[in-house]
Scaffold this motif. Structure first.
Motif, PDB file in Angstrom:
ATOM      1  N   VAL A 140      15.101  40.322  42.044  1.00  0.00           N
ATOM      2  CA  VAL A 140      15.240  38.956  41.108  1.00  0.00           C
ATOM      3  C   VAL A 140      14.500  37.587  41.516  1.00  0.00           C
ATOM      4  O   VAL A 140      14.007  36.897  40.623  1.00  0.00           O
ATOM      5  N   GLN A 141      14.442  37.563  42.841  1.00  0.00           N
ATOM      6  CA  GLN A 141      13.633  36.165  43.397  1.00  0.00           C
ATOM      7  C   GLN A 141      12.352  36.371  43.008  1.00  0.00           C
ATOM      8  O   GLN A 141      11.454  35.539  42.369  1.00  0.00           O
ATOM      9  N   ARG A 142      11.723  37.481  43.355  1.00  0.00           N
ATOM     10  CA  ARG A 142      10.495  37.629  42.916  1.00  0.00           C
ATOM     11  C   ARG A 142      10.068  37.547  41.500  1.00  0.00           C
ATOM     12  O   ARG A 142       8.956  37.235  41.191  1.00  0.00           O
ATOM     13  N   ARG A 166      15.250  32.126  37.710  1.00  0.00           N
ATOM     14  CA  ARG A 166      15.260  31.450  36.165  1.00  0.00           C
ATOM     15  C   ARG A 166      15.523  32.603  35.171  1.00  0.00           C
ATOM     16  O   ARG A 166      14.873  33.487  34.960  1.00  0.00           O
ATOM     17  N   GLU A 167      16.559  32.055  34.594  1.00  0.00           N
ATOM     18  CA  GLU A 167      17.454  33.062  33.552  1.00  0.00           C
ATOM     19  C   GLU A 167      16.527  33.290  32.198  1.00  0.00           C
ATOM     20  O   GLU A 167      16.557  34.300  31.524  1.00  0.00           O
ATOM     21  N   LYS A 168      15.606  32.434  31.774  1.00  0.00           N
ATOM     22  CA  LYS A 168      14.730  32.489  30.582  1.00  0.00           C
ATOM     23  C   LYS A 168      13.186  32.855  31.255  1.00  0.00           C
ATOM     24  O   LYS A 168      12.605  32.525  30.391  1.00  0.00           O
ATOM     25  N   ALA A 169      12.991  33.090  32.325  1.00  0.00           N
ATOM     26  CA  ALA A 169      11.839  33.412  32.723  1.00  0.00           C
ATOM     27  C   ALA A 169      10.807  34.524  31.721  1.00  0.00           C
ATOM     28  O   ALA A 169      11.388  35.494  31.353  1.00  0.00           O
ATOM     29  N   GLN A 170       9.480  34.130  31.424  1.00  0.00           N
ATOM     30  CA  GLN A 170       8.679  34.871  30.658  1.00  0.00           C
ATOM     31  C   GLN A 170       7.397  34.655  31.311  1.00  0.00           C
ATOM     32  O   GLN A 170       7.123  33.743  31.877  1.00  0.00           O
ATOM     33  N   PRO A 171       6.330  35.712  31.080  1.00  0.00           N
ATOM     34  CA  PRO A 171       4.989  35.568  31.400  1.00  0.00           C
ATOM     35  C   PRO A 171       4.438  34.304  30.830  1.00  0.00           C
ATOM     36  O   PRO A 171       4.821  33.811  29.826  1.00  0.00           O
ATOM     37  N   ALA A 172       3.423  33.803  31.267  1.00  0.00           N
ATOM     38  CA  ALA A 172       2.953  32.662  30.815  1.00  0.00           C
ATOM     39  C   ALA A 172       2.055  32.949  29.582  1.00  0.00           C
ATOM     40  O   ALA A 172       1.472  34.206  29.298  1.00  0.00           O
ATOM     41  N   ARG A 173       1.999  32.172  28.540  1.00  0.00           N
ATOM     42  CA  ARG A 173       1.354  32.422  27.597  1.00  0.00           C
ATOM     43  C   ARG A 173      -0.042  32.011  27.325  1.00  0.00           C
ATOM     44  O   ARG A 173      -0.427  30.738  27.726  1.00  0.00           O
ATOM     45  N   PRO A 174      -1.217  33.035  27.386  1.00  0.00           N
ATOM     46  CA  PRO A 174      -2.510  32.464  27.437  1.00  0.00           C
ATOM     47  C   PRO A 174      -3.084  31.604  26.096  1.00  0.00           C
ATOM     48  O   PRO A 174      -2.290  31.909  25.103  1.00  0.00           O
ATOM     49  N   ALA A 232       8.076  41.043  28.999  1.00  0.00           N
ATOM     50  CA  ALA A 232       8.883  40.787  30.132  1.00  0.00           C
ATOM     51  C   ALA A 232       9.879  39.412  30.095  1.00  0.00           C
ATOM     52  O   ALA A 232       9.498  38.598  29.438  1.00  0.00           O
ATOM     53  N   TYR A 233      11.234  39.770  30.327  1.00  0.00           N
ATOM     54  CA  TYR A 233      12.092  38.555  29.974  1.00  0.00           C
ATOM     55  C   TYR A 233      13.090  38.461  31.065  1.00  0.00           C
ATOM     56  O   TYR A 233      13.861  39.504  31.275  1.00  0.00           O
ATOM     57  N   GLY A 234      13.739  37.185  31.320  1.00  0.00           N
ATOM     58  CA  GLY A 234      15.070  37.268  31.886  1.00  0.00           C
ATOM     59  C   GLY A 234      14.934  37.326  33.405  1.00  0.00           C
ATOM     60  O   GLY A 234      13.828  37.362  34.126  1.00  0.00           O
ATOM     61  N   TYR A 235      16.148  37.298  34.138  1.00  0.00           N
ATOM     62  CA  TYR A 235      16.120  37.382  35.504  1.00  0.00           C
ATOM     63  C   TYR A 235      15.250  38.366  36.110  1.00  0.00           C
ATOM     64  O   TYR A 235      14.681  38.405  37.073  1.00  0.00           O
ATOM     65  N   ALA A 236      15.540  39.629  35.551  1.00  0.00           N
ATOM     66  CA  ALA A 236      14.716  41.001  36.310  1.00  0.00           C
ATOM     67  C   ALA A 236      13.382  41.180  35.621  1.00  0.00           C
ATOM     68  O   ALA A 236      12.900  41.880  35.890  1.00  0.00           O
ATOM     69  N   GLN A 237      13.054  40.111  34.545  1.00  0.00           N
ATOM     70  CA  GLN A 237      11.672  40.527  33.831  1.00  0.00           C
ATOM     71  C   GLN A 237      11.877  42.114  33.188  1.00  0.00           C
ATOM     72  O   GLN A 237      10.723  42.628  33.373  1.00  0.00           O
ATOM     73  N   ALA A 238      12.779  42.255  32.824  1.00  0.00           N
ATOM     74  CA  ALA A 238      12.834  43.725  31.976  1.00  0.00           C
ATOM     75  C   ALA A 238      12.076  43.558  30.861  1.00  0.00           C
ATOM     76  O   ALA A 238      11.894  42.528  29.877  1.00  0.00           O
ATOM     77  N   GLN A 239      11.139  44.588  30.456  1.00  0.00           N
ATOM     78  CA  GLN A 239      10.362  44.672  29.430  1.00  0.00           C
ATOM     79  C   GLN A 239      11.117  45.177  28.238  1.00  0.00           C
ATOM     80  O   GLN A 239      11.864  46.077  28.308  1.00  0.00           O
ATOM     81  N   ASP A 240      10.928  45.048  26.889  1.00  0.00           N
ATOM     82  CA  ASP A 240      11.627  45.571  25.807  1.00  0.00           C
ATOM     83  C   ASP A 240      11.695  46.943  25.869  1.00  0.00           C
ATOM     84  O   ASP A 240      12.906  47.451  25.795  1.00  0.00           O
ATOM     85  N   PRO A 241      10.668  47.712  26.087  1.00  0.00           N
ATOM     86  CA  PRO A 241      11.090  49.343  25.806  1.00  0.00           C
ATOM     87  C   PRO A 241      12.123  49.835  26.893  1.00  0.00           C
ATOM     88  O   PRO A 241      12.966  50.668  26.609  1.00  0.00           O
ATOM     89  N   VAL A 242      12.022  49.190  28.230  1.00  0.00           N
ATOM     90  CA  VAL A 242      12.961  49.796  29.116  1.00  0.00           C
ATOM     91  C   VAL A 242      14.346  49.348  28.995  1.00  0.00           C
ATOM     92  O   VAL A 242      15.111  49.820  29.233  1.00  0.00           O
ATOM     93  N   ARG A 299      19.328  39.932  28.983  1.00  0.00           N
ATOM     94  CA  ARG A 299      18.652  39.765  30.135  1.00  0.00           C
ATOM     95  C   ARG A 299      18.602  38.381  30.726  1.00  0.00           C
ATOM     96  O   ARG A 299      18.099  38.141  31.975  1.00  0.00           O
ATOM     97  N   LYS A 300      19.278  37.362  30.194  1.00  0.00           N
ATOM     98  CA  LYS A 300      19.389  35.887  30.610  1.00  0.00           C
ATOM     99  C   LYS A 300      20.877  35.967  31.451  1.00  0.00           C
ATOM    100  O   LYS A 300      21.102  34.835  31.928  1.00  0.00           O
ATOM    101  N   ASN A 301      21.483  37.113  31.435  1.00  0.00           N
ATOM    102  CA  ASN A 301      22.744  37.175  32.400  1.00  0.00           C
ATOM    103  C   ASN A 301      22.410  37.737  33.540  1.00  0.00           C
ATOM    104  O   ASN A 301      21.996  38.838  33.652  1.00  0.00           O
TER     105      ASN A 301
END
Length: 186
Positions: free
Chosen positions: A58-60, A65-73, A86-96, A111-113
């Motif tokens: 989670v730290q990595r 950050r509960e609403k973490a997302q990759p940067a937008r180019p 990828a989104y949320g604490y675990a940066q889980a991607q939508d399919p998985v 994913r924010k919980n």
């Protein structure tokens, strides 16, 4: 009555959990957020992945950050689509994340919980363990398989990605540090 409920839910939705003041000390993290320790212990008991490994992920992934997302180019000043879902604490991607929901029930999971994110991490590291034989006590290889996905790990491209290997070493070191800290802060 329905209006009152809707307003209450909107008010709760606006509350965000701030990242811990000291994410390098798992003792301080759990002092600030005791429920996170309970959540991590529950995930460990359910899936077998140690608390220190889950929290290092989670730290990595999100720096707590509960609403973490990759940067937008951007192209000039125009924001482009994100390169990953990828989104949320675990940066889980939508399919998985959808696979997790299908396997573990869809109701009220986010994913924010932190509790849901830790349970997701436990579920996925358990899957990695079962499919790839990686020990749940090997944070380095668990992280490589988590980052690359099970198929990507099997493909082995990660072996030539110096940055990813350094990141996996950092996760491994943090997980071991968190493990040692947990022994002292109980």
């Amino acid at each position: 009555m329905a209006l009152l409920l809707a307003v209450g839910l909107l008010a709760l939705g606006g509350c965000a959990t701030a990242p811990p003041r000291n994410s390098q000390s798992i003792c301080r993290v759990f002092e600030q957020y005791p429920s996170w320790y309970r959540d991590a212990r529950a995930a460990q008991e359910r899936w077998g992945t140690p608390v220190n490994v889950l929290m290092a992920f989670v730290q990595r992934e999100s720096d707590f950050r509960e609403k973490a997302q990759p940067a937008r180019p951007h192209f000039l000043f125009i924001p482009l689509p994100r390169r990953s879902s990828a989104y949320g604490y675990a940066q889980a991607q939508d399919p998985v994340w959808q696979e997790y929901l299908k396997a573990n029930g869809r109701w009220f999971k986010s994913r924010k919980n932190m509790n849901n994110s830790l349970d997701f991490l436990g579920w996925y590291t358990d899957r990695i363990h079962r499919e790839l034989g990686i020990s749940k006590g090997d944070p380095r290889h668990l992280y490589l398989a988590y980052h690359e996905g099970i198929g990507g790990y099997r493909g082995g491209q990660w072996q030539h990605d110096r940055h990813l290997l350094q990141t996996a070493d950092a996760v491994d070191n943090l997980a071991r540090e968190y493990g040692a800290q947990l022994q002292r802060c109980r």
